[in-house]
Design an enzyme around this catalytic site. Sequence first.
Site, PDB file in Angstrom:
ATOM      1  N   GLU A 114       0.838  -1.200   0.000  1.00  0.00           N
ATOM      2  CA  GLU A 114       0.000   0.000   0.000  1.00  0.00           C
ATOM      3  C   GLU A 114       0.876   1.254   0.000  1.00  0.00           C
ATOM      4  O   GLU A 114       1.906   1.290   0.674  1.00  0.00           O
ATOM      5  CB  GLU A 114      -0.852  -0.026   1.275  1.00  0.00           C
ATOM      6  CG  GLU A 114      -2.148   0.716   1.189  1.00  0.00           C
ATOM      7  CD  GLU A 114      -2.999   0.524   2.447  1.00  0.00           C
ATOM      8  OE1 GLU A 114      -3.448  -0.607   2.706  1.00  0.00           O
ATOM      9  OE2 GLU A 114      -3.194   1.505   3.168  1.00  0.00           O
ATOM     10  N   ASP A 116       0.038   5.380   0.469  1.00  0.00           N
ATOM     11  CA  ASP A 116      -1.132   6.193   0.829  1.00  0.00           C
ATOM     12  C   ASP A 116      -0.872   7.683   0.946  1.00  0.00           C
ATOM     13  O   ASP A 116       0.064   8.100   1.624  1.00  0.00           O
ATOM     14  CB  ASP A 116      -1.626   5.818   2.249  1.00  0.00           C
ATOM     15  CG  ASP A 116      -1.978   4.365   2.412  1.00  0.00           C
ATOM     16  OD1 ASP A 116      -2.458   3.769   1.447  1.00  0.00           O
ATOM     17  OD2 ASP A 116      -1.782   3.839   3.523  1.00  0.00           O
ATOM     18  N   GLU A 118      -3.375  10.438   2.709  1.00  0.00           N
ATOM     19  CA  GLU A 118      -4.641  10.583   3.430  1.00  0.00           C
ATOM     20  C   GLU A 118      -4.766  12.036   3.870  1.00  0.00           C
ATOM     21  O   GLU A 118      -3.894  12.538   4.582  1.00  0.00           O
ATOM     22  CB  GLU A 118      -4.669   9.665   4.657  1.00  0.00           C
ATOM     23  CG  GLU A 118      -4.755   8.208   4.274  1.00  0.00           C
ATOM     24  CD  GLU A 118      -4.516   7.278   5.447  1.00  0.00           C
ATOM     25  OE1 GLU A 118      -5.300   6.342   5.620  1.00  0.00           O
ATOM     26  OE2 GLU A 118      -3.551   7.497   6.204  1.00  0.00           O
ATOM     27  N   GLN A 131      -1.408  13.107   5.598  1.00  0.00           N
ATOM     28  CA  GLN A 131      -0.626  11.982   6.123  1.00  0.00           C
ATOM     29  C   GLN A 131      -0.209  11.088   4.969  1.00  0.00           C
ATOM     30  O   GLN A 131      -1.003  10.805   4.077  1.00  0.00           O
ATOM     31  CB  GLN A 131      -1.468  11.201   7.135  1.00  0.00           C
ATOM     32  CG  GLN A 131      -0.818   9.909   7.587  1.00  0.00           C
ATOM     33  CD  GLN A 131      -1.480   9.330   8.822  1.00  0.00           C
ATOM     34  OE1 GLN A 131      -1.410   9.892   9.908  1.00  0.00           O
ATOM     35  NE2 GLN A 131      -2.134   8.196   8.670  1.00  0.00           N
ATOM     36  N   GLY A 143       3.481   0.995  11.047  1.00  0.00           N
ATOM     37  CA  GLY A 143       3.033   2.032  10.138  1.00  0.00           C
ATOM     38  C   GLY A 143       4.196   2.988   9.930  1.00  0.00           C
ATOM     39  O   GLY A 143       4.997   3.203  10.844  1.00  0.00           O
ATOM     40  N   ARG A 144       4.305   3.535   8.732  1.00  0.00           N
ATOM     41  CA  ARG A 144       5.406   4.473   8.457  1.00  0.00           C
ATOM     42  C   ARG A 144       4.828   5.851   8.142  1.00  0.00           C
ATOM     43  O   ARG A 144       5.087   6.426   7.095  1.00  0.00           O
ATOM     44  CB  ARG A 144       6.259   3.936   7.312  1.00  0.00           C
ATOM     45  CG  ARG A 144       6.932   2.615   7.647  1.00  0.00           C
ATOM     46  CD  ARG A 144       7.884   2.168   6.571  1.00  0.00           C
ATOM     47  NE  ARG A 144       8.889   1.276   7.097  1.00  0.00           N
ATOM     48  CZ  ARG A 144       8.786  -0.051   7.145  1.00  0.00           C
ATOM     49  NH1 ARG A 144       7.701  -0.639   6.681  1.00  0.00           N
ATOM     50  NH2 ARG A 144       9.764  -0.781   7.637  1.00  0.00           N
ATOM     51  N   GLU A 145       4.047   6.350   9.107  1.00  0.00           N
ATOM     52  CA  GLU A 145       3.334   7.600   8.873  1.00  0.00           C
ATOM     53  C   GLU A 145       4.255   8.810   8.938  1.00  0.00           C
ATOM     54  O   GLU A 145       5.149   8.875   9.775  1.00  0.00           O
ATOM     55  CB  GLU A 145       2.240   7.805   9.942  1.00  0.00           C
ATOM     56  CG  GLU A 145       1.147   6.766   9.955  1.00  0.00           C
ATOM     57  CD  GLU A 145       1.521   5.526  10.761  1.00  0.00           C
ATOM     58  OE1 GLU A 145       2.626   5.482  11.345  1.00  0.00           O
ATOM     59  OE2 GLU A 145       0.700   4.591  10.806  1.00  0.00           O
ATOM     60  N   ARG A 295       7.008   5.742  20.613  1.00  0.00           N
ATOM     61  CA  ARG A 295       6.213   4.686  19.995  1.00  0.00           C
ATOM     62  C   ARG A 295       7.021   3.406  19.787  1.00  0.00           C
ATOM     63  O   ARG A 295       6.484   2.312  19.869  1.00  0.00           O
ATOM     64  CB  ARG A 295       5.707   5.218  18.649  1.00  0.00           C
ATOM     65  CG  ARG A 295       4.819   4.284  17.895  1.00  0.00           C
ATOM     66  CD  ARG A 295       4.278   5.045  16.688  1.00  0.00           C
ATOM     67  NE  ARG A 295       3.697   4.154  15.720  1.00  0.00           N
ATOM     68  CZ  ARG A 295       3.655   4.413  14.425  1.00  0.00           C
ATOM     69  NH1 ARG A 295       4.165   5.540  13.953  1.00  0.00           N
ATOM     70  NH2 ARG A 295       3.099   3.559  13.601  1.00  0.00           N
TER      71      ARG A 295
END
Length: 307
Positions: A114, A116, A118, A131, A143-145, A295
């Site tokens: 994926e 993305d 967003e 994002q 997640g690699r936000e 995190r």
Amino acid sequence: MAVLVSFVAAVRPLSHGLTQPPPGTEKLTALFPHVAFDDEFSEFYGGENVRRVDNGSAVNLVLDKLSGCGIRSKSMFYHGFFSAAVKLPSGFTAGVVLAFYMSNNQVFPKNHDEIDFELLGHEKQKEWVLQTNIYADGVVSTGREEKFYLWFDPAEEFHEYSILWNDHHIIFLVDNIPIREVNHSEAMRAYPSKPMSVHSTIWDGSDWATRGGKKPINYEYAPFMATLRDFELRGCASNGSEPSPSCYGGTGSHEGLLDPVDGREFATLSEEQRSGLAWARNGFMFYSYCDDAKRFTVMPPECSVRG
Ligand SMILES: *[C@@H]1O[C@H](CO)[C@@H](O)[C@H](O)[C@H]1NC(C)=O
Ligand SMILES: *[C@@H]1O[C@H](CO)[C@@H](O)[C@H](O)[C@H]1NC(C)=O
């Protein structure tokens, strides 16, 4: 979308990039033809909330109390350049999510990839947040936000959101300015490497999108409508399992695979693009997973080899 994340942002100070105008960069979007919604996309879900406009060249995506909606490209693609011009709903949009992304989760439910964009709505007087994220090979635990403010009001006019994906790297661009580069490095381990379709969806992200879910959607302001046009899908079309025969026999480097963005000009960023990238990140990025020590007890390996 695979995972809804909410966590306290590791806020970095912004240097108020607007004191300088956006830098000029190569217009990658000018290299590829626009394609019509009708020709290349079909409804994904949401029925009447997908509304074709301008004779089917563009589309309105509507979120109301009953439903969101989505569209999906008829083809899947292996590498390429994928872009849409998007105008977001105006007014109070807390909790609204407009996603423009590539995914193959329907074909590869266990090991999907994926890429993305967003766009996360806002309360009054607050800005939309952009994002970006990637997943590869079904690894959704990390997640690699990265999150950015925008240097314009995305509800006032159309702006271009583009993804360049090849064997060397993935570049996220906004109005042709690179905002993020993800290298296909050893450290990256999982890298998107199977054909994906292009999607856009509008949906209710009340439980996470705006200030970690503190500001849910208020349907008094519905319907929320985004308009997408100027689509560009310049990839190696594929039926899912394999790049299609039309991709073979070219001059690309991968055993004769013709990759539309495999040329030298797409393998590295130009000097201009590098300064655009620095401008966007220094001025507008306010969260990166690589800076989020709260995190991760062990930082993802690619974080230590950032350029
Ligand atoms: C996809 O295309 C390849 C190559 O043309 C073919 O061998 C394969 O059977 C196709 N798969 C599907 C699911 O249509
Ligand atoms: C990606 O690789 C290029 C070339 O080695 C390097 O200049 C750049 O800084 C790397 N980018 C990131 C985000 O690590």
